[in-house]
Design a protein around this motif. Sequence first.
Motif, PDB file in Angstrom:
ATOM      1  N   SER A   1      -6.683  13.771  17.031  1.00  0.00           N
ATOM      2  CA  SER A   1      -7.469  12.541  17.032  1.00  0.00           C
ATOM      3  C   SER A   1      -8.066  12.306  15.646  1.00  0.00           C
ATOM      4  O   SER A   1      -8.967  13.019  15.213  1.00  0.00           O
ATOM      5  CB  SER A   1      -8.603  12.607  18.053  1.00  0.00           C
ATOM      6  N   LYS A   2      -7.564  11.265  14.979  1.00  0.00           N
ATOM      7  CA  LYS A   2      -8.106  10.948  13.662  1.00  0.00           C
ATOM      8  C   LYS A   2      -9.543  10.434  13.788  1.00  0.00           C
ATOM      9  O   LYS A   2     -10.320  10.553  12.839  1.00  0.00           O
ATOM     10  CB  LYS A   2      -7.205   9.941  12.944  1.00  0.00           C
ATOM     11  N   VAL A   3      -9.887   9.908  14.952  1.00  0.00           N
ATOM     12  CA  VAL A   3     -11.272   9.461  15.162  1.00  0.00           C
ATOM     13  C   VAL A   3     -12.196  10.683  15.205  1.00  0.00           C
ATOM     14  O   VAL A   3     -13.252  10.700  14.572  1.00  0.00           O
ATOM     15  CB  VAL A   3     -11.390   8.630  16.460  1.00  0.00           C
TER      16      VAL A   3
ATOM     17  N   LEU B   1      -6.065  -1.664   2.169  1.00  0.00           N
ATOM     18  CA  LEU B   1      -6.771  -0.760   3.061  1.00  0.00           C
ATOM     19  C   LEU B   1      -5.756  -0.028   3.927  1.00  0.00           C
ATOM     20  O   LEU B   1      -4.565  -0.319   3.887  1.00  0.00           O
ATOM     21  CB  LEU B   1      -7.846  -1.482   3.867  1.00  0.00           C
ATOM     22  N   VAL B   2      -6.261   0.922   4.687  1.00  0.00           N
ATOM     23  CA  VAL B   2      -5.361   1.812   5.413  1.00  0.00           C
ATOM     24  C   VAL B   2      -5.676   1.759   6.898  1.00  0.00           C
ATOM     25  O   VAL B   2      -6.835   1.867   7.296  1.00  0.00           O
ATOM     26  CB  VAL B   2      -5.493   3.267   4.888  1.00  0.00           C
ATOM     27  N   ILE B   3      -4.625   1.566   7.698  1.00  0.00           N
ATOM     28  CA  ILE B   3      -4.781   1.482   9.151  1.00  0.00           C
ATOM     29  C   ILE B   3      -4.084   2.677   9.788  1.00  0.00           C
ATOM     30  O   ILE B   3      -2.915   2.954   9.475  1.00  0.00           O
ATOM     31  CB  ILE B   3      -4.178   0.160   9.666  1.00  0.00           C
TER      32      ILE B   3
ATOM     33  N   VAL C   1      -0.435   2.871   8.130  1.00  0.00           N
ATOM     34  CA  VAL C   1       0.073   1.724   7.374  1.00  0.00           C
ATOM     35  C   VAL C   1      -0.882   1.434   6.230  1.00  0.00           C
ATOM     36  O   VAL C   1      -2.088   1.322   6.429  1.00  0.00           O
ATOM     37  CB  VAL C   1       0.181   0.470   8.278  1.00  0.00           C
ATOM     38  N   ILE C   2      -0.331   1.324   5.025  1.00  0.00           N
ATOM     39  CA  ILE C   2      -1.141   0.905   3.885  1.00  0.00           C
ATOM     40  C   ILE C   2      -0.873  -0.579   3.699  1.00  0.00           C
ATOM     41  O   ILE C   2       0.262  -0.981   3.431  1.00  0.00           O
ATOM     42  CB  ILE C   2      -0.789   1.728   2.636  1.00  0.00           C
ATOM     43  N   ALA C   3      -1.911  -1.377   3.938  1.00  0.00           N
ATOM     44  CA  ALA C   3      -1.741  -2.827   3.918  1.00  0.00           C
ATOM     45  C   ALA C   3      -2.302  -3.385   2.619  1.00  0.00           C
ATOM     46  O   ALA C   3      -3.466  -3.160   2.298  1.00  0.00           O
ATOM     47  CB  ALA C   3      -2.436  -3.452   5.120  1.00  0.00           C
TER      48      ALA C   3
ATOM     49  N   PHE D   1      -8.769   2.456   0.917  1.00  0.00           N
ATOM     50  CA  PHE D   1      -7.611   3.017   0.227  1.00  0.00           C
ATOM     51  C   PHE D   1      -8.108   3.857  -0.947  1.00  0.00           C
ATOM     52  O   PHE D   1      -8.943   3.416  -1.740  1.00  0.00           O
ATOM     53  CB  PHE D   1      -6.740   1.864  -0.285  1.00  0.00           C
ATOM     54  N   LEU D   2      -7.608   5.085  -1.034  1.00  0.00           N
ATOM     55  CA  LEU D   2      -7.986   5.974  -2.137  1.00  0.00           C
ATOM     56  C   LEU D   2      -6.782   6.166  -3.045  1.00  0.00           C
ATOM     57  O   LEU D   2      -5.646   6.176  -2.580  1.00  0.00           O
ATOM     58  CB  LEU D   2      -8.434   7.333  -1.598  1.00  0.00           C
ATOM     59  N   GLU D   3      -7.051   6.355  -4.332  1.00  0.00           N
ATOM     60  CA  GLU D   3      -5.953   6.541  -5.270  1.00  0.00           C
ATOM     61  C   GLU D   3      -6.033   7.903  -5.913  1.00  0.00           C
ATOM     62  O   GLU D   3      -7.119   8.334  -6.305  1.00  0.00           O
ATOM     63  CB  GLU D   3      -6.023   5.461  -6.353  1.00  0.00           C
TER      64      GLU D   3
ATOM     65  N   GLN E   1      -3.692  11.930  -6.779  1.00  0.00           N
ATOM     66  CA  GLN E   1      -2.661  12.899  -6.407  1.00  0.00           C
ATOM     67  C   GLN E   1      -2.989  13.486  -5.050  1.00  0.00           C
ATOM     68  O   GLN E   1      -4.128  13.837  -4.793  1.00  0.00           O
ATOM     69  CB  GLN E   1      -2.676  14.067  -7.409  1.00  0.00           C
ATOM     70  N   GLU E   2      -1.957  13.637  -4.228  1.00  0.00           N
ATOM     71  CA  GLU E   2      -2.164  14.287  -2.934  1.00  0.00           C
ATOM     72  C   GLU E   2      -1.812  15.765  -3.026  1.00  0.00           C
ATOM     73  O   GLU E   2      -0.824  16.133  -3.657  1.00  0.00           O
ATOM     74  CB  GLU E   2      -1.295  13.628  -1.870  1.00  0.00           C
ATOM     75  N   ILE E   3      -2.634  16.584  -2.406  1.00  0.00           N
ATOM     76  CA  ILE E   3      -2.417  18.033  -2.423  1.00  0.00           C
ATOM     77  C   ILE E   3      -2.671  18.580  -1.018  1.00  0.00           C
ATOM     78  O   ILE E   3      -3.598  18.143  -0.334  1.00  0.00           O
ATOM     79  CB  ILE E   3      -3.367  18.717  -3.437  1.00  0.00           C
TER      80      ILE E   3
ATOM     81  N   PRO F   1      10.351   4.418   2.993  1.00  0.00           N
ATOM     82  CA  PRO F   1       9.492   4.860   4.095  1.00  0.00           C
ATOM     83  C   PRO F   1       9.161   6.344   4.047  1.00  0.00           C
ATOM     84  O   PRO F   1       9.892   7.134   3.446  1.00  0.00           O
ATOM     85  CB  PRO F   1      10.320   4.544   5.346  1.00  0.00           C
ATOM     86  N   ASN F   2       8.060   6.702   4.690  1.00  0.00           N
ATOM     87  CA  ASN F   2       7.671   8.111   4.772  1.00  0.00           C
ATOM     88  C   ASN F   2       8.566   8.870   5.752  1.00  0.00           C
ATOM     89  O   ASN F   2       9.053   8.331   6.735  1.00  0.00           O
ATOM     90  CB  ASN F   2       6.220   8.233   5.220  1.00  0.00           C
ATOM     91  N   THR F   3       8.745  10.154   5.445  1.00  0.00           N
ATOM     92  CA  THR F   3       9.563  11.046   6.265  1.00  0.00           C
ATOM     93  C   THR F   3       8.681  12.210   6.699  1.00  0.00           C
ATOM     94  O   THR F   3       7.485  12.239   6.391  1.00  0.00           O
ATOM     95  CB  THR F   3      10.704  11.630   5.422  1.00  0.00           C
TER      96      THR F   3
HETATM   97  N1  LIG Z   1      -7.280   6.449   2.663  1.00  0.00           N
HETATM   98  C1  LIG Z   1      -6.065   6.521   2.135  1.00  0.00           C
HETATM   99  N2  LIG Z   1      -5.819   6.043   0.890  1.00  0.00           N
HETATM  100  C2  LIG Z   1      -4.591   6.085   0.350  1.00  0.00           C
HETATM  101  N3  LIG Z   1      -3.510   6.585   0.978  1.00  0.00           N
HETATM  102  C3  LIG Z   1      -3.674   7.089   2.222  1.00  0.00           C
HETATM  103  C4  LIG Z   1      -4.952   7.093   2.856  1.00  0.00           C
HETATM  104  N4  LIG Z   1      -4.817   7.652   4.072  1.00  0.00           N
HETATM  105  C5  LIG Z   1      -3.515   7.997   4.178  1.00  0.00           C
HETATM  106  N5  LIG Z   1      -2.822   7.657   3.082  1.00  0.00           N
HETATM  107  C6  LIG Z   1      -1.385   7.870   2.834  1.00  0.00           C
HETATM  108  O1  LIG Z   1      -0.692   7.890   4.074  1.00  0.00           O
HETATM  109  C7  LIG Z   1      -0.100   9.174   4.304  1.00  0.00           C
HETATM  110  C8  LIG Z   1      -0.222   9.530   5.771  1.00  0.00           C
HETATM  111  O2  LIG Z   1      -1.580   9.541   6.154  1.00  0.00           O
HETATM  112  P1  LIG Z   1      -2.220  10.749   6.948  1.00  0.00           P
HETATM  113  O3  LIG Z   1      -3.659  10.458   7.140  1.00  0.00           O
HETATM  114  O4  LIG Z   1      -1.864  12.014   6.250  1.00  0.00           O
HETATM  115  O5  LIG Z   1      -1.536  10.627   8.379  1.00  0.00           O
HETATM  116  P2  LIG Z   1      -0.246  11.282   9.050  1.00  0.00           P
HETATM  117  O6  LIG Z   1       0.188  12.460   8.215  1.00  0.00           O
HETATM  118  O7  LIG Z   1      -0.729  11.653  10.381  1.00  0.00           O
HETATM  119  O8  LIG Z   1       0.759  10.183   9.079  1.00  0.00           O
HETATM  120  C9  LIG Z   1      -0.848  10.111   3.373  1.00  0.00           C
HETATM  121  O9  LIG Z   1      -0.067  11.228   3.028  1.00  0.00           O
HETATM  122  C10 LIG Z   1      -1.144   9.210   2.194  1.00  0.00           C
HETATM  123  O10 LIG Z   1      -0.011   9.099   1.358  1.00  0.00           O
END
Ligand SMILES: Nc1ncnc2c1ncn2[C@@H]1O[C@H](COP(=O)(O)OP(=O)(O)O)[C@@H](O)[C@H]1O
Length: 424
Positions: free
Chosen positions: A102-104, A140-142, A154-156, A187-189, A191-193, A223-225
């Motif tokens: 639950s992300k909530v 923003l991010v949904i 979804v990044i809108a 939306f955050l900008e 590097q992801e780690i 698209p994401n994988t």
């Molecule tokens: N707040 C945010 N700002 C920018 N990018 C985001 C944000 N939240 C998620 N993302 C992007 O979406 C991807 C998937 O989101 P995440 O929260 O990891 O959900 P899940 O892995 O369950 O799909 C992240 O790896 C990131 O690239």
Amino acid sequence: MKVLIIGSGGREHTLAWKIFQSERVEKIYVAPGNDGMSDLAERVPIQIDQIEELANWALANKIDLTVVGPEDPLVNGIVDHFEAKGLRIFGPNKEAALLEGSKVFAKSILKKYDIPTAEFEVFTDPDAALNYLEEANYPLVIKAEGLAGGKGVVIASKKEEANAAVERIMEDKVFGDAGDRIVIEDFLEGQEISVLALTDGEHILPLAPAQDHKAIFDGDEGPNTGGMGAYSPTSFMTDDLWDEVCEDILEPTVKALKEEGVSYKGVLYAGLILTDTGMEVLEFNARFGDPETQVILPRLEDDLVELMELVIDGRLSEKKSLSWDERAAVCVVLASGGYPLTYETGFEIKGLDDLKQHDNLLIFHSGTKLVGDKWFTDGGRVLGITVLGDGILDAINQVYDFLEEIEFEDIHYRTDIGFKIIED
Ligand SMILES: Nc1ncnc2c1ncn2[C@@H]1O[C@H](COP(=O)(O)OP(=O)(O)O)[C@@H](O)[C@H]1O
Ligand SMILES: [Mg+2]
């Protein structure tokens, strides 16, 4: 001891490979597993959602330790089921796995305990969400609240996209009841780690950091994988940042859960983003990552089974630190063309056996099938090829040289795994 691994992908192959090295282990089973793991583990034909059958099988076969790979069984309470039968199992129980399920829940813990994460709102009513989107700042991010196989975010970049996402998730219910509630966040900008830590609910022992590559195409396009490649360690993680991750994120999260009456045991996977103002949490996962595991475990020198037992027994504090192979690891995932959308399988894979002679190269199977003495593709992600090298660049160069030896029809892989380090 006898170990049962639950799952069937590259992560589970890597777990089997690592667990096989433990002196304590005499026999490994994997349910359901894939053909590529057959030399390490005996396959058990029970699916990951057949929790009762798995527990009964483990009991009947006197399994000493069960290790859960994927999130679904954890969120569905496999750990509670096994424990009720007196079976030892590695992973968080149902309540603790809610951190991923639950992300909530995850966001509310982060907010309540002041752990850095994007500002957010939760919506149960689509009209309220659509209304909010009228005045919001973009992008923003949904996010669908529940498990959506990595497709629920979804990044809108503008209102129309955001509206469409809300309608798909909340009205069309494309993710079923996982979309009953959504999170809309800033939306955050950066590097992801990925930082994965072992925890027994009290103490944490972080594993080496890794970076995943989610998008299907080079340059993070498309698209994401489930993940197209990874490397570890990562140069973004300075000592100061590492302390920040441990002190401001991992430790407070475990402590917060404890305060909420939740004992989290297993792997706590923090999906982090390094913004201009520091590390923030994007999400938590309740298990090992795929393909992060394929680059983390080959570098871990400690006995994984011993660590898992310390976690289960609540004795993790006895282990002060972990030992790591100095070399860097890179994993490139070979996928079926068309993945993550539609793709064909059943193509012969050529060149695999010749690669086995290199001792710094590991082949982890995600979706393969052995027919006679020939390998065939059998999934979206087919193989993960991990190479240990003297630094990331060496590992990258070597992995791509080795890959040229492997062939199958419609093969697709990213040619830029590790590119963010190279650009750094
Ligand atoms: N707040 C945010 N700002 C920018 N990018 C985001 C944000 N939240 C998620 N993302 C992007 O979406 C991807 C998937 O989101 P995440 O929260 O990891 O959900 P899940 O892995 O369950 O799909 C992240 O790896 C990131 O690239
Ligand atoms: Mg994620």
